[in-house]
Scaffold this motif. Structure first.
Motif, PDB file in Angstrom:
ATOM      1  N   LEU A  61       0.734  -1.237  -0.062  1.00  0.00           N
ATOM      2  CA  LEU A  61       0.077  -0.024   0.065  1.00  0.00           C
ATOM      3  C   LEU A  61       1.129   1.225  -0.079  1.00  0.00           C
ATOM      4  O   LEU A  61       1.611   1.343   0.888  1.00  0.00           O
ATOM      5  CB  LEU A  61      -0.978  -0.099   1.174  1.00  0.00           C
ATOM      6  CG  LEU A  61      -2.072   0.748   1.331  1.00  0.00           C
ATOM      7  CD1 LEU A  61      -3.021   0.529   0.263  1.00  0.00           C
ATOM      8  CD2 LEU A  61      -2.690   0.357   2.807  1.00  0.00           C
ATOM      9  N   TYR A  79      -0.238  13.512   4.757  1.00  0.00           N
ATOM     10  CA  TYR A  79      -0.099  12.582   3.730  1.00  0.00           C
ATOM     11  C   TYR A  79      -0.817  13.336   2.401  1.00  0.00           C
ATOM     12  O   TYR A  79      -2.001  13.837   2.713  1.00  0.00           O
ATOM     13  CB  TYR A  79      -1.028  11.289   4.200  1.00  0.00           C
ATOM     14  CG  TYR A  79      -0.033  10.496   4.893  1.00  0.00           C
ATOM     15  CD1 TYR A  79       0.812   9.636   4.387  1.00  0.00           C
ATOM     16  CD2 TYR A  79      -0.090  10.866   6.473  1.00  0.00           C
ATOM     17  CE1 TYR A  79       1.359   8.727   5.417  1.00  0.00           C
ATOM     18  CE2 TYR A  79       0.512   9.715   7.152  1.00  0.00           C
ATOM     19  CZ  TYR A  79       1.301   9.007   6.447  1.00  0.00           C
ATOM     20  OH  TYR A  79       2.024   7.998   7.581  1.00  0.00           O
ATOM     21  N   PRO A  82      -2.922   8.154  -0.806  1.00  0.00           N
ATOM     22  CA  PRO A  82      -4.416   8.146  -1.568  1.00  0.00           C
ATOM     23  C   PRO A  82      -5.483   8.910  -0.474  1.00  0.00           C
ATOM     24  O   PRO A  82      -6.264   9.398  -0.898  1.00  0.00           O
ATOM     25  CB  PRO A  82      -4.758   6.973  -1.532  1.00  0.00           C
ATOM     26  CG  PRO A  82      -3.868   6.341  -0.580  1.00  0.00           C
ATOM     27  CD  PRO A  82      -2.555   6.650  -0.362  1.00  0.00           C
ATOM     28  N   LEU A  83      -4.989   9.202   0.799  1.00  0.00           N
ATOM     29  CA  LEU A  83      -5.929   9.714   1.778  1.00  0.00           C
ATOM     30  C   LEU A  83      -5.207  11.047   1.960  1.00  0.00           C
ATOM     31  O   LEU A  83      -3.982  11.206   2.388  1.00  0.00           O
ATOM     32  CB  LEU A  83      -6.090   9.070   2.914  1.00  0.00           C
ATOM     33  CG  LEU A  83      -7.070   7.826   2.878  1.00  0.00           C
ATOM     34  CD1 LEU A  83      -7.190   7.324   4.256  1.00  0.00           C
ATOM     35  CD2 LEU A  83      -8.613   8.320   2.388  1.00  0.00           C
ATOM     36  N   SER A  85      -4.414  13.979   4.917  1.00  0.00           N
ATOM     37  CA  SER A  85      -4.623  14.029   6.270  1.00  0.00           C
ATOM     38  C   SER A  85      -3.286  14.524   6.494  1.00  0.00           C
ATOM     39  O   SER A  85      -2.170  14.562   5.813  1.00  0.00           O
ATOM     40  CB  SER A  85      -4.866  12.797   6.804  1.00  0.00           C
ATOM     41  OG  SER A  85      -3.617  12.057   7.017  1.00  0.00           O
TER      42      SER A  85
END
Lengths: 208, 219
Positions: A61, A79, A82-83, A85
């Motif tokens: 991942l 980040y 893909p997310l 945050s």
């Protein structure tokens, strides 16, 4: 309560056992020089690529992000995908946000306390203060490659096995962090495009 | 004037869609389905072992929202699912297994450690990635060609699957009173039976919404 928090933290941060038996502890002088190099760091800006390896996944991942650090205690760990945050630390204040439905929202759930402990730990790493952790024992391994090995202090290695921090060739720069969990899960974080002592606006540590 | 007419027609259309979603399938007129339609009732779910990674955005009671990564490995033949929920940093908040022997929670961090929450979570995963057990009780097509399949559960609950001609899909779960308690919208493109985008809206016992974006799939 404290024990639970510690377990959760260890569970998150993830692990190790290195071949402690084969590792040679560095001399006090080497240890001191590593900390001395970190002392010259006032700020850091870097990008990172994180690979999370889970036994059930054939492909790791991948997450990408960036980190900003400024002494004495400001950190932005973000980040981008893909997310989206971000964890923000300024002094004793630590805030977490995630980006959802077009806006930043404060993090209300998901082991916030654990993540706060983690950000405090990372902040110490950037300052070379590996020996100040209340959770990990530290060991300087002269290598090659040179690395700092962190192992859980108490009998909680069922959650965490070890963390290895690989300093870069430039003094004070962290090149890579490897975290191992029992059961075969691992996390690798590679830092790149690292800038040492850039000027960073204070709001970068205050606003998502 | 024309704008008002368009608005009115749009409103009618929306009401019709809402109405359609609320009417139990047992009361919807279906043309009899062919044997091929019956086959495709289950083919809309992943076939063969697979693994996926989703970005999950959730909004729960009180407007609290969070974003997570969902990792799932499934084996439809064994009706087995292995699911993880992770924070963006990779912290495992939840690990659950669903198999022939029932559900097992391997790891769970608050609030995912509550049996109700964990059970509901795995039920959602099952509803999204595994067809209901057994053969549909009814199947066929509506007047506009939408393919429909209905499974009856032992508890009086019903699961309906709707597939429009544009291939967008919908799953409805109704309680024993015929009321929709979960509505799932599945958007293509579909990869190995997995939708690129899923939106789940639950109304009972507590309302919540999940938006899932497919990030990675194997094989």
């Amino acid at each position: 309560m404290e024990k639970t928090r510690m377990k959760r933290f260890l569970f998150f941060s993830i692990p190790i056992i290195i071949s402690l038996l084969s590792a040679e502890a560095g001399s006090d002088q080497e240890w001191a020089s590593l900390k001395e190099a970190a002392k010259n760091i006032r700020s850091v800006k870097s990008e990172f690529l994180q690979k999370r390896i889970l036994p059930i996944l054939t492909k790791p991942l991948r997450s990408e992000g960036r980190v900003f650090f400024q002494t004495p205690g400001s950190l932005r760990w973000e980040y981008l995908n893909p997310l989206r945050s971000v964890m923000l630390q300024k002094g004793d204040t630590i805030r977490l946000y995630h980006f959802s439905e077009g806006e930043w929202k404060p993090e209300m759930t998901q082991a916030v306390e654990v993540r706060r402990m983690v950000i405090a730990e990372i902040s110490r790493w950037f300052q070379g203060r590996f020996d100040e952790s209340k959770i990990f024992k530290n060991l300087y391994v002269p290598g090659p490659p040179v690395r700092i090995l962190l192992t859980p202090k108490e009998g909680v290695d069922k959650f965490i096995r070890r963390i290895e921090i690989f300093p870069g060739t430039r003094p004070g720069v962290i090149e890579r962090v490897e975290i191992e969990e029992p059961g075969g899960s691992r996390t690798s974080i590679e830092f790149r495009k690292t800038e040492i002592n850039p000027n960073l606006p204070s709001e970068i540590f205050e606003k998502p | 004037m024309i704008r008002r007419k368009i608005l009115f027609i749009g409103l009618l259309g929306s009401l019709f869609q809402i109405f359609l979603g609320c009417v139990p399938l047992t009361k919807t007129i279906l043309s009899p389905g062919s044997p091929e339609d019956l086959t495709t009732c289950t083919n809309v779910f992943p076939v063969g072992p697979w693994e996926s990674v989703h970005k999950i955005e959730a909004v729960i009671t009180g407007g609290v929202s969070f974003s997570l990564l969902g990792v799932t490995r499934g084996d439809p033949n064994k009706r087995r699912l292995h699911s993880f929920l992770l924070t963006p940093e990779g912290f495992i908040l939840f690990e659950g297994l669903l198999g022939e022997d029932g559900m097992t929670i391997q790891k769970a961090v608050s609030p995912f450690d509550s049996p109700a929450f964990a059970g509901g979570l795995m039920e959602d995963v099952k509803g999204l990635f595994l067809p209901p057990p057994g053969k549909p009780a009814r199947w066929g097509r509506t007047a506009d060609g939408t393919r429909v399949c209905l499974w009856e559960g032992p508890d009086g609950f019903e699961t309906e699957f709707w597939e429009a001609k544009d291939q967008d899909r919908q799953i409805l779960l109704r309680d024993d009173l015929g009321e929709v308690i979960k509505e799932v919208s599945l958007k293509g493109p579909f990869v190995n039976g997995l939708a690129s985008y899923i939106e789940l809206r639950a109304s009972k016992p507590l309302p919540y919404k999940l938006k899932m974006t497919l990030l990675q799939i194997s094989p």
